[in-house]
Design a protein around this motif. Structure first.
Motif, PDB file in Angstrom:
ATOM      1  N   VAL A  94      -0.613  -4.152  11.146  1.00  0.00           N
ATOM      2  CA  VAL A  94       0.604  -3.483  10.685  1.00  0.00           C
ATOM      3  C   VAL A  94       1.476  -4.381   9.817  1.00  0.00           C
ATOM      4  N   ARG A  95       1.563  -5.667  10.106  1.00  0.00           N
ATOM      5  CA  ARG A  95       2.425  -6.523   9.282  1.00  0.00           C
ATOM      6  C   ARG A  95       1.872  -6.652   7.871  1.00  0.00           C
ATOM      7  N   LEU A  96       0.545  -6.676   7.730  1.00  0.00           N
ATOM      8  CA  LEU A  96      -0.035  -6.690   6.388  1.00  0.00           C
ATOM      9  C   LEU A  96       0.369  -5.446   5.617  1.00  0.00           C
ATOM     10  N   LEU A  97       0.336  -4.286   6.261  1.00  0.00           N
ATOM     11  CA  LEU A  97       0.748  -3.051   5.583  1.00  0.00           C
ATOM     12  C   LEU A  97       2.185  -3.163   5.092  1.00  0.00           C
ATOM     13  N   GLU A  98       3.021  -3.804   5.891  1.00  0.00           N
ATOM     14  CA  GLU A  98       4.429  -3.923   5.516  1.00  0.00           C
ATOM     15  C   GLU A  98       4.649  -4.862   4.337  1.00  0.00           C
ATOM     16  N   VAL A  99       3.857  -5.929   4.239  1.00  0.00           N
ATOM     17  CA  VAL A  99       4.155  -6.965   3.243  1.00  0.00           C
ATOM     18  C   VAL A  99       3.315  -6.847   1.972  1.00  0.00           C
ATOM     19  N   HIS A 100       2.401  -5.885   1.900  1.00  0.00           N
ATOM     20  CA  HIS A 100       1.638  -5.726   0.656  1.00  0.00           C
ATOM     21  C   HIS A 100       2.574  -5.707  -0.550  1.00  0.00           C
ATOM     22  N   ASP A 101       2.143  -6.327  -1.622  1.00  0.00           N
ATOM     23  CA  ASP A 101       2.941  -6.427  -2.853  1.00  0.00           C
ATOM     24  C   ASP A 101       2.998  -5.057  -3.522  1.00  0.00           C
ATOM     25  N   ARG A 102       4.148  -4.398  -3.415  1.00  0.00           N
ATOM     26  CA  ARG A 102       4.264  -3.028  -3.936  1.00  0.00           C
ATOM     27  C   ARG A 102       4.367  -2.992  -5.464  1.00  0.00           C
ATOM     28  N   SER A 103       4.523  -4.141  -6.084  1.00  0.00           N
ATOM     29  CA  SER A 103       4.494  -4.130  -7.553  1.00  0.00           C
ATOM     30  C   SER A 103       3.059  -4.002  -8.067  1.00  0.00           C
ATOM     31  N   LYS A 104       2.089  -4.330  -7.218  1.00  0.00           N
ATOM     32  CA  LYS A 104       0.682  -4.288  -7.622  1.00  0.00           C
ATOM     33  C   LYS A 104      -0.128  -3.221  -6.878  1.00  0.00           C
ATOM     34  N   PHE A 105       0.351  -2.795  -5.699  1.00  0.00           N
ATOM     35  CA  PHE A 105      -0.446  -1.918  -4.855  1.00  0.00           C
ATOM     36  C   PHE A 105       0.404  -0.768  -4.309  1.00  0.00           C
ATOM     37  N   GLU A 106      -0.207   0.386  -4.260  1.00  0.00           N
ATOM     38  CA  GLU A 106       0.358   1.533  -3.542  1.00  0.00           C
ATOM     39  C   GLU A 106      -0.505   1.740  -2.297  1.00  0.00           C
ATOM     40  N   ILE A 107       0.133   1.859  -1.133  1.00  0.00           N
ATOM     41  CA  ILE A 107      -0.591   1.854   0.141  1.00  0.00           C
ATOM     42  C   ILE A 107      -0.477   3.215   0.817  1.00  0.00           C
ATOM     43  N   THR A 108      -1.627   3.789   1.153  1.00  0.00           N
ATOM     44  CA  THR A 108      -1.698   5.051   1.886  1.00  0.00           C
ATOM     45  C   THR A 108      -2.457   4.827   3.192  1.00  0.00           C
ATOM     46  N   ALA A 109      -1.960   5.399   4.276  1.00  0.00           N
ATOM     47  CA  ALA A 109      -2.669   5.375   5.556  1.00  0.00           C
ATOM     48  C   ALA A 109      -3.221   6.768   5.827  1.00  0.00           C
ATOM     49  N   PHE A 110      -4.522   6.843   6.101  1.00  0.00           N
ATOM     50  CA  PHE A 110      -5.173   8.091   6.491  1.00  0.00           C
ATOM     51  C   PHE A 110      -5.452   7.997   7.987  1.00  0.00           C
ATOM     52  N   SER A 111      -4.757   8.784   8.790  1.00  0.00           N
ATOM     53  CA  SER A 111      -4.913   8.734  10.236  1.00  0.00           C
ATOM     54  C   SER A 111      -5.861   9.837  10.691  1.00  0.00           C
ATOM     55  N   ILE A 112      -7.003   9.441  11.258  1.00  0.00           N
ATOM     56  CA  ILE A 112      -7.983  10.422  11.720  1.00  0.00           C
ATOM     57  C   ILE A 112      -8.017  10.506  13.249  1.00  0.00           C
ATOM     58  N   GLY A 113      -7.039   9.888  13.909  1.00  0.00           N
ATOM     59  CA  GLY A 113      -6.983   9.907  15.363  1.00  0.00           C
ATOM     60  C   GLY A 113      -5.694  10.513  15.865  1.00  0.00           C
ATOM     61  N   PRO A 114      -5.518  10.539  17.189  1.00  0.00           N
ATOM     62  CA  PRO A 114      -4.346  11.181  17.785  1.00  0.00           C
ATOM     63  C   PRO A 114      -3.061  10.399  17.556  1.00  0.00           C
ATOM     64  N   ASN A 115      -1.974  11.121  17.592  1.00  0.00           N
ATOM     65  CA  ASN A 115      -0.640  10.534  17.485  1.00  0.00           C
ATOM     66  C   ASN A 115      -0.121  10.307  18.898  1.00  0.00           C
ATOM     67  N   ASP A 116       0.002   9.047  19.304  1.00  0.00           N
ATOM     68  CA  ASP A 116       0.496   8.751  20.648  1.00  0.00           C
ATOM     69  C   ASP A 116       2.013   8.606  20.690  1.00  0.00           C
ATOM     70  N   ALA A 117       2.668   8.807  19.535  1.00  0.00           N
ATOM     71  CA  ALA A 117       4.141   8.757  19.444  1.00  0.00           C
ATOM     72  C   ALA A 117       4.706   7.415  19.901  1.00  0.00           C
ATOM     73  N   SER A 118       3.887   6.374  19.831  1.00  0.00           N
ATOM     74  CA  SER A 118       4.311   5.045  20.277  1.00  0.00           C
ATOM     75  C   SER A 118       5.111   4.343  19.186  1.00  0.00           C
ATOM     76  N   PRO A 119       5.842   3.273  19.536  1.00  0.00           N
ATOM     77  CA  PRO A 119       6.495   2.465  18.495  1.00  0.00           C
ATOM     78  C   PRO A 119       5.493   1.923  17.482  1.00  0.00           C
ATOM     79  N   ALA A 120       4.264   1.596  17.931  1.00  0.00           N
ATOM     80  CA  ALA A 120       3.248   1.095  16.995  1.00  0.00           C
ATOM     81  C   ALA A 120       2.914   2.154  15.945  1.00  0.00           C
ATOM     82  N   ARG A 121       2.763   3.397  16.376  1.00  0.00           N
ATOM     83  CA  ARG A 121       2.474   4.490  15.435  1.00  0.00           C
ATOM     84  C   ARG A 121       3.635   4.656  14.452  1.00  0.00           C
ATOM     85  N   LYS A 122       4.842   4.676  14.968  1.00  0.00           N
ATOM     86  CA  LYS A 122       6.001   4.862  14.092  1.00  0.00           C
ATOM     87  C   LYS A 122       6.130   3.709  13.101  1.00  0.00           C
ATOM     88  N   ARG A 123       5.772   2.510  13.539  1.00  0.00           N
ATOM     89  CA  ARG A 123       5.860   1.363  12.643  1.00  0.00           C
ATOM     90  C   ARG A 123       4.850   1.487  11.504  1.00  0.00           C
TER      91      ARG A 123
END
Length: 569
Positions: free
Chosen positions: A212-241
């Motif tokens: 998750v920290r890598l997703l947060e710090v990716h260089d947005r001037s060079k990369f656009e980041i999309t997450a494709f979630s194919i599993g359940p939503n556990d509504a946890s803080p990790a999911r929200k992050r």
């Protein structure tokens, strides 16, 4: 017992329900099946189908009740018992799951994947009956005359050639007939590379804690980041992050694989990263349809996909040297430090006392916090020998109730008082990290070594003893320890492992010096420098895109070491 016949109208409802089920329209399927069961409540095949739907809807208690009722009416149905086993194990009722899998295999020894699921369920509760026989069956996973074994379970065989053969076999079956679709023309309006990360584990899960920290710090001037979630939503803080960390979060849990692939194509994803491999919940079929120009295996599975439609695997020179590239269907991309990202910002709770964790105030604490499924009889016997030779020592483990009873029995059979095993209950991650520091020495498993758990131990200053082998999965802890300045605690045989662990337990000054080296040394900072890591993996992504845009085929590549920009966080 005879199965009651269905009327023409009920047969039509059954066909409609099954078609809806295949298309993923689970509510519609359940509605049709329930209409039939109102008229024919004792029809085991309809109950079986409804149970499968309820399992996919995560209504597991209802699914289990339906499977059990159907099994009473149709006890010779091996597939029914197998699916009951899947339902049990999905909610960690592994002992009951093992019994169901054993019943299924007794009825049909050729049942695909049955041996692997029985092995997993038994290992999860440390029930080692027939363990050698099950491992021998896994070793035959490449034999087309033998039942198919899920590739994941070949990680318990230190044999990368076997892992490749088993993966190829599974991919050929699952992806047969899938024809890659042409990719749309790329709209490069902003010039950024579009990265998609696909996972079923964007939830409270070890892989997400790493990523998750890598997703947060990716260089947005060079990369656009999309997450494709194919599993359940556990509504946890990790999911929200995770949801907050990306430019676009897409819930694809209810998609068919072709639909998810089409989403990626429409979004113009340049590089689609599979964070699953052959782990539970994967959808390899998405990649078989060619969802992006570049498709990458990464992080979630320490082995090969076995798929010719996966272009690259991200590794490092220790876990996957180029000499072993022949055991991987993908081209190898080496990051200079480690393939594993880590989050330096993970919270750690206040350290508890030993007493609060059920540990005595004095005495040597061996810690073994790997998943119980990684533990085997030979390793446990080695650990019991250590306890026998180190007075006032104890072994601190993570295990459920059924596994605890089995391990206590195994300890007693080895001549060790069962009370010398201390079991840690599951706790939220910050509390778990804090208590790990109370142990004196972490004992690793083999051939599936500590991965996220090794990072956790090193994070809190807990030294490990590990053993490496030939496979990717056997080398991960070794590489993390090398980066942390503990390369001298990496062994290559059971004998060397046991000798080293015993020596450290008997030499408090030596172990204290190692711990000080780990806690105060600068080497460990490389493992948790996410900006350094980000720069390395982004360089890899750019190199992949450069080849793709030039029309060149994927090839092995290595990212040159370079200092990161910015701070480690």
């Amino acid at each position: 017992m005879s199965i009651p016949p269905l009327s023409p109208d009920q047969t039509r409802l059954l066909q409609d329900g099954y078609q809806a089920q295949v298309r993923g329209l689970l509510d519609d399927a359940a509605r049709q099946y329930r209409k039939i069961l109102k008229k024919v409540p004792d029809h085991p095949d309809v109950m079986h189908l409804l149970a499968m739907v309820r399992s996919r809807q995560h209504r597991t208690d209802e699914a289990i009740a339906l499977y059990r009722a159907a099994a009473v009416l149709k006890p010779q149905d091996a597939k029914l018992w197998y699916n009951l086993g899947l339902a049990y194990t999905s909610v960690e009722r592994n002992g009951e799951g093992a019994d169901a899998f054993a019943r299924a295999l007794a009825l049909d020894p050729s049942l695909p994947e049955g041996v692997g699921m029985l092995f997993s369920a038994r290992r999860s509760v440390c029930d080692w009956r027939d363990d050698a026989r099950l491992l021998a069956a896994i070793a035959r996973a490449a034999d087309p005359a033998q039942p198919e074994i899920p590739p994941f379970f070949t990680l318990w065989q230190d044999d990368p050639a076997l892992q490749l053969a088993a993966a190829r076999r599974t991919v050929r079956r699952r992806c047969a007939g899938i024809v890659p679709k042409p990719l749309p023309a790329r709209d490069r309006a902003d010039g950024r590379v579009r990265i998609g990360y696909l996972s079923a584990d964007f939830r409270n899960h070890p892989t997400t804690h790493l990523l998750v920290r890598l997703l947060e710090v990716h260089d947005r001037s060079k990369f656009e980041i999309t997450a494709f979630s194919i599993g359940p939503n556990d509504a946890s803080p990790a999911r929200k992050r995770v949801e907050a960390s990306v430019d676009r979060f897409i819930d694809c849990e209810r998609d068919q694989p072709a639909e998810t692939a089409e989403r990626a194509r429409r979004l113009g994803i340049d590089i689609l990263v599979d964070v699953m491999g052959h782990t539970n919940g994967n959808r390899m079929e998405i990649f078989a349809g060619r969802a992006a120009p570049v498709q990458v295996s990464y992080l979630g599975y320490p082995g090969t996909s076995g798929a010719d439609f996966m272009d690259y695997v991200i590794a490092d020179p220790f876990v996957l040297p180029l000499d072993d590239a022949r055991f991987f269907s993908e081209k190898v991309v080496h990051l200079p430090d480690t393939y594993q990202p880590n989050d330096p910002t993970l919270a750690i709770a206040a350290r508890p006392s030993r007493a609060e964790c059920g540990l005595p105030d004095s005495g040597f604490v061996f810690c073994a916090f790997n998943n119980a499924r990684k533990l085997d009889p030979a390793t446990f016997a080695l650990w019991m020998r250590l306890l026998a030779q180190v007075p006032d020592s104890m072994l601190w483990l993570l295990a459920g109730e059924e596994a605890r009873a089995n391990l206590r029995r195994e300890a007693e059979a080895a001549g060790i008082v069962p009370d010398r095993l201390v079991f840690a209950p599951h706790r939220p991650l910050p509390e778990h990290l804090a208590r790990m520091a109370l142990a004196d020495l972490f004992l690793d498993t083999f051939p599936y070594t500590a991965h996220t758990t090794a990072s956790d131990a090193l994070r809190v200053g807990l030294p490990l003893v590990t053993r490496t082998g030939r496979s990717f999965a056997s080398k991960v802890a070794g590489r993390l320890m090398q980066l942390s300045g503990l390369g001298d605690l990496v062994t290559d045989s059971a004998e060397a492992y046991e000798t080293l662990a015993l020596s450290l337990a008997r030499d408090k000054d030596r172990l204290a010096a190692i711990r000080t080296r780990l806690e105060e040394g600068t080497a460990r900072t490389r493992l948790f420098d996410i900006q350094r890591y980000r720069a390395q993996i982004e360089a890899a992504y750019l190199a992949m895109m450069e080849r793709a845009m030039a029309g060149a085929a994927p090839d092995h590549m290595a990212v040159a070491p370079s200092p990161a920009e910015g701070s480690g966080a």
